[in-house]
Design a protein around this motif. Structure first.
Motif, mmCIF file in Angstrom:
data_model
loop_
_atom_site.group_PDB
_atom_site.id
_atom_site.type_symbol
_atom_site.label_atom_id
_atom_site.label_comp_id
_atom_site.label_asym_id
_atom_site.label_seq_id
_atom_site.Cartn_x
_atom_site.Cartn_y
_atom_site.Cartn_z
ATOM 1 N N ILE A 4 0.852 -1.186 0.000
ATOM 2 C CA ILE A 4 0.000 0.000 0.000
ATOM 3 C C ILE A 4 0.887 1.234 0.000
ATOM 4 O O ILE A 4 1.687 1.434 0.922
ATOM 5 N N MET A 5 0.768 2.080 -1.030
ATOM 6 C CA MET A 5 1.521 3.334 -1.055
ATOM 7 C C MET A 5 0.716 4.432 -0.390
ATOM 8 O O MET A 5 -0.470 4.611 -0.690
ATOM 9 N N VAL A 7 0.637 8.398 0.083
ATOM 10 C CA VAL A 7 1.178 9.675 -0.387
ATOM 11 C C VAL A 7 0.490 10.774 0.409
ATOM 12 O O VAL A 7 -0.608 11.217 0.097
ATOM 13 N N ALA A 37 6.764 9.901 -4.824
ATOM 14 C CA ALA A 37 5.749 8.869 -5.047
ATOM 15 C C ALA A 37 5.865 8.289 -6.453
ATOM 16 O O ALA A 37 5.755 7.074 -6.645
ATOM 17 N N TYR A 41 6.680 4.475 -7.076
ATOM 18 C CA TYR A 41 5.635 3.687 -7.731
ATOM 19 C C TYR A 41 6.234 2.758 -8.786
ATOM 20 O O TYR A 41 5.893 1.578 -8.866
ATOM 21 N N PRO A 46 2.990 -0.857 -6.164
ATOM 22 C CA PRO A 46 2.026 -1.110 -5.087
ATOM 23 C C PRO A 46 0.711 -1.676 -5.620
ATOM 24 O O PRO A 46 0.407 -1.574 -6.811
ATOM 25 N N ILE A 49 -3.132 2.677 -3.730
ATOM 26 C CA ILE A 49 -2.538 3.957 -3.345
ATOM 27 C C ILE A 49 -3.520 4.756 -2.499
ATOM 28 O O ILE A 49 -4.690 4.910 -2.873
ATOM 29 N N LEU A 51 -3.968 8.514 -1.365
ATOM 30 C CA LEU A 51 -3.424 9.731 -1.971
ATOM 31 C C LEU A 51 -4.096 10.985 -1.431
ATOM 32 O O LEU A 51 -5.317 11.134 -1.500
ATOM 33 N N CYS A 64 -3.381 11.026 -9.940
ATOM 34 C CA CYS A 64 -4.354 9.948 -10.070
ATOM 35 C C CYS A 64 -4.661 9.679 -11.541
ATOM 36 O O CYS A 64 -4.674 8.520 -11.991
ATOM 37 N N ILE A 67 -1.784 7.885 -13.343
ATOM 38 C CA ILE A 67 -1.689 6.465 -13.005
ATOM 39 C C ILE A 67 -2.808 5.686 -13.676
ATOM 40 O O ILE A 67 -2.586 4.639 -14.298
ATOM 41 N N ILE A 75 -7.128 3.580 -6.323
ATOM 42 C CA ILE A 75 -6.617 4.762 -5.636
ATOM 43 C C ILE A 75 -7.707 5.321 -4.739
ATOM 44 O O ILE A 75 -8.847 5.507 -5.179
#
Length: 222
Positions: A4-5, A7, A37, A41, A46, A49, A51, A64, A67, A75
């Protein structure tokens, strides 16, 4: 372990989220600005995310969209911006959810559980990243929401690659899996021809899915 990222430029909140999701069995990847990030990434890949919208070097909406144009990764926005217009903008940029601060860390963790389980189910039924869609049940392939015509052999090959994404599939393994029940022989040359045709149909300059590991086999990159 699924990654899990996070940010979020509020370090205390970032650390708090990381602590809770680590307890829940996830690996947190912490970033405080978008530049970091973006680099992390690419290296960490991940599974989801978290965010923030307002970050020191830009807004989360743009990140967003960038990505989601290339990947189907879920996200979730975590933000203090509580205006309806901001929430709508978040969903329009491709987010799964828009969570207003302050929020319960237990509820956030449960949301992550539910979304990842739902995505895992989707993965067993096919592949989708916003550009390419493969439906195993309907045997249907679409690229940029337009039908992409593939042969039965190409579809079978596509399914094998997707179901083993990230793994190197040797030539011999693929040839064994592609052997036709009616006795149609598939050799290494025919395999290469089918791979090349498939790549021309599903890829473009910005979306690459199949890698040829020279002398060994093929790999689904996404």
């Amino acid at each position: 372990m699924r990654k899990i990222m996070i940010v979020e430029d509020d370090k205390e909140l970032n650390n708090g989220i990381a602590f809770h999701i680590r307890k829940a069995g996830y690996e947190p990847i912490q970033a405080y600005i978008l530049k970091t990030a973006a680099a992390m990434y690419i290296n960490s890949r991940p599974d989801l995310i978290l965010l923030d919208v307002g970050l020191p070097d830009g807004d989360g909406f743009s990140f967003c969209r960038q990505i989601r144009e290339k990947e189907g990764i879920p996200i979730l926005f975590i933000t203090a911006r509580d205006l309806e217009e901001d929430a709508l903008k978040g969903y329009e940029s491709g987010a799964e959810d828009y969570i207003i601060k302050p929020f319960s860390l237990r509820v956030l963790t449960k949301k992550i559980d539910v979304i990842l389980k739902r995505n895992q189910k989707r993965e067993t039924e096919g592949f989708y990243d916003g550009f390419l869609s493969v439906d195993f049940r309907q045997m249907k392939v679409t690229k940029q929401e337009e039908d992409c015509m593939v042969t039965p052999t190409e579809f079978k090959l596509l399914r094998i690659l997707i179901e083993n994404r990230g793994q190197l599939l040797t030539y011999s393994l693929l040839l064994d899996r592609l052997w036709d029940s009616n006795g149609q022989f598939v050799d290494k040359h025919a395999l290469a021809v089918n791979i090349n045709r498939l790549r021309k149909k599903i890829e473009d300059e910005e979306h690459k899915y199949i890698s040829n590991v020279y002398g060994m086999g093929y790999q689904w990159l996404k």
